[in-house]
Design an enzyme around this catalytic site. Sequence first.
Site, PDB file in Angstrom:
ATOM      1  N   ASP A  86       0.881  -1.163   0.000  1.00 31.49           N
ATOM      2  CA  ASP A  86       0.000   0.000   0.000  1.00 31.49           C
ATOM      3  C   ASP A  86       0.917   1.211   0.000  1.00 31.49           C
ATOM      4  O   ASP A  86       1.650   1.446   0.980  1.00 31.49           O
ATOM      5  CB  ASP A  86      -0.892  -0.007   1.247  1.00 31.49           C
ATOM      6  CG  ASP A  86      -1.894   1.141   1.273  1.00 31.49           C
ATOM      7  OD1 ASP A  86      -1.606   2.200   0.678  1.00 31.49           O
ATOM      8  OD2 ASP A  86      -2.958   0.988   1.897  1.00 31.49           O
ATOM      9  N   THR A 140     -10.709   1.856 -17.241  1.00 30.83           N
ATOM     10  CA  THR A 140     -10.267   1.144 -16.049  1.00 30.83           C
ATOM     11  C   THR A 140     -11.132   1.570 -14.867  1.00 30.83           C
ATOM     12  O   THR A 140     -12.008   2.425 -14.990  1.00 30.83           O
ATOM     13  CB  THR A 140      -8.788   1.464 -15.723  1.00 30.83           C
ATOM     14  OG1 THR A 140      -8.693   2.846 -15.336  1.00 30.83           O
ATOM     15  CG2 THR A 140      -7.881   1.197 -16.915  1.00 30.83           C
ATOM     16  N   ASN A 161       2.757   2.624 -10.677  1.00 28.80           N
ATOM     17  CA  ASN A 161       1.480   2.632 -11.396  1.00 28.80           C
ATOM     18  C   ASN A 161       0.289   2.902 -10.487  1.00 28.80           C
ATOM     19  O   ASN A 161      -0.718   3.437 -10.941  1.00 28.80           O
ATOM     20  CB  ASN A 161       1.286   1.293 -12.106  1.00 28.80           C
ATOM     21  CG  ASN A 161      -0.138   1.106 -12.595  1.00 28.80           C
ATOM     22  OD1 ASN A 161      -0.554   1.669 -13.603  1.00 28.80           O
ATOM     23  ND2 ASN A 161      -0.915   0.306 -11.850  1.00 28.80           N
ATOM     24  N   LYS A 167      -1.564  14.602 -11.207  1.00 24.23           N
ATOM     25  CA  LYS A 167      -0.686  14.080 -12.259  1.00 24.23           C
ATOM     26  C   LYS A 167       0.302  15.149 -12.718  1.00 24.23           C
ATOM     27  O   LYS A 167       1.425  14.834 -13.119  1.00 24.23           O
ATOM     28  CB  LYS A 167      -1.513  13.555 -13.429  1.00 24.23           C
ATOM     29  CG  LYS A 167      -2.317  12.299 -13.090  1.00 24.23           C
ATOM     30  CD  LYS A 167      -1.415  11.168 -12.620  1.00 24.23           C
ATOM     31  CE  LYS A 167      -2.188   9.870 -12.399  1.00 24.23           C
ATOM     32  NZ  LYS A 167      -1.322   8.735 -12.000  1.00 24.23           N
ATOM     33  N   TYR A 176      -7.662  14.913  -9.316  1.00 25.97           N
ATOM     34  CA  TYR A 176      -6.878  13.935 -10.078  1.00 25.97           C
ATOM     35  C   TYR A 176      -5.891  14.589 -11.046  1.00 25.97           C
ATOM     36  O   TYR A 176      -4.688  14.313 -11.008  1.00 25.97           O
ATOM     37  CB  TYR A 176      -7.810  13.004 -10.847  1.00 25.97           C
ATOM     38  CG  TYR A 176      -7.080  12.023 -11.739  1.00 25.97           C
ATOM     39  CD1 TYR A 176      -6.416  10.926 -11.194  1.00 25.97           C
ATOM     40  CD2 TYR A 176      -7.051  12.203 -13.124  1.00 25.97           C
ATOM     41  CE1 TYR A 176      -5.739  10.031 -12.010  1.00 25.97           C
ATOM     42  CE2 TYR A 176      -6.384  11.310 -13.943  1.00 25.97           C
ATOM     43  CZ  TYR A 176      -5.723  10.217 -13.386  1.00 25.97           C
ATOM     44  OH  TYR A 176      -5.041   9.338 -14.194  1.00 25.97           O
TER      45      TYR A 176
END
Length: 257
Positions: free
Chosen positions: A66, A216, A93, A185, A181
């Site tokens: 984790d 996904t 990832n 990134k 989000y």
Amino acid sequence: MENQIRSSANNQLVALVTGANQGVGFQIAKALAANGYTVYVGSRNQSNGEKAAAEIGGNAYAIQLDVTLKATIDAAAERIEKEQGRLDLLVNNAGISHAGKPGRTLEEIMEDGRATTASLEEIRTVWETNVFGVIAVSQAMLPLLRKSAAARIVNVSSVLGSLTWIADPTCWARDHFNVVYAASKTALNAVTLAFAIELEKENIKVNATSPGFTATALNNFQGTDSVEVGSREPIRVALDTDGPTASFTGPDGPSPW
């Protein structure tokens, strides 16, 4: 375990992929195993990791990891150290797109990520995985990567993190840029460059790559590309032992930072 230890003696390349029990991470781990790597399939849930490793077969081994829990990161590093003695490739990832109310549509998730109204709690939770988790895992694995003859770190990012692209008024994804989000990134890209610049003198390559808009769990499977198609560029970068460092690429080639 004996076979795993022997793999290093045979100079078989060793990789760790975080968040590899499903989606893009699973496809990357699968491709690495098919190309002769000993692959540690990182998963928050050990059972899910074991199922994924069994499906991959070959030299794939589940490892509980984790990225938000230091104890599991340290334990993973200790296990790889004991069984392999080094790490040739780290693929960061593991990532999450939101951490709010479950069951929301992609559109609702994007709306809840608006800069003016987003929940600080949700922002912190997402960044804990997507940004701080990458830093934590990379730092913990560096002693093992330094024992490799040609170590590499690959961070799975997103084209949404490209400030150059998003700043263009004609960019189709401009309205999708949010502080939960997308901005995580962007931060990940900055982290990638920071590691790449510092580690270049040690010949450790660090790159960011984007799968594109892949269906996904990150987007409730509402992406336009299949996971197989979306995984092609991350897989290419992960397998490229002779590539550059400090690069950011996507399905269409180099992406602007």
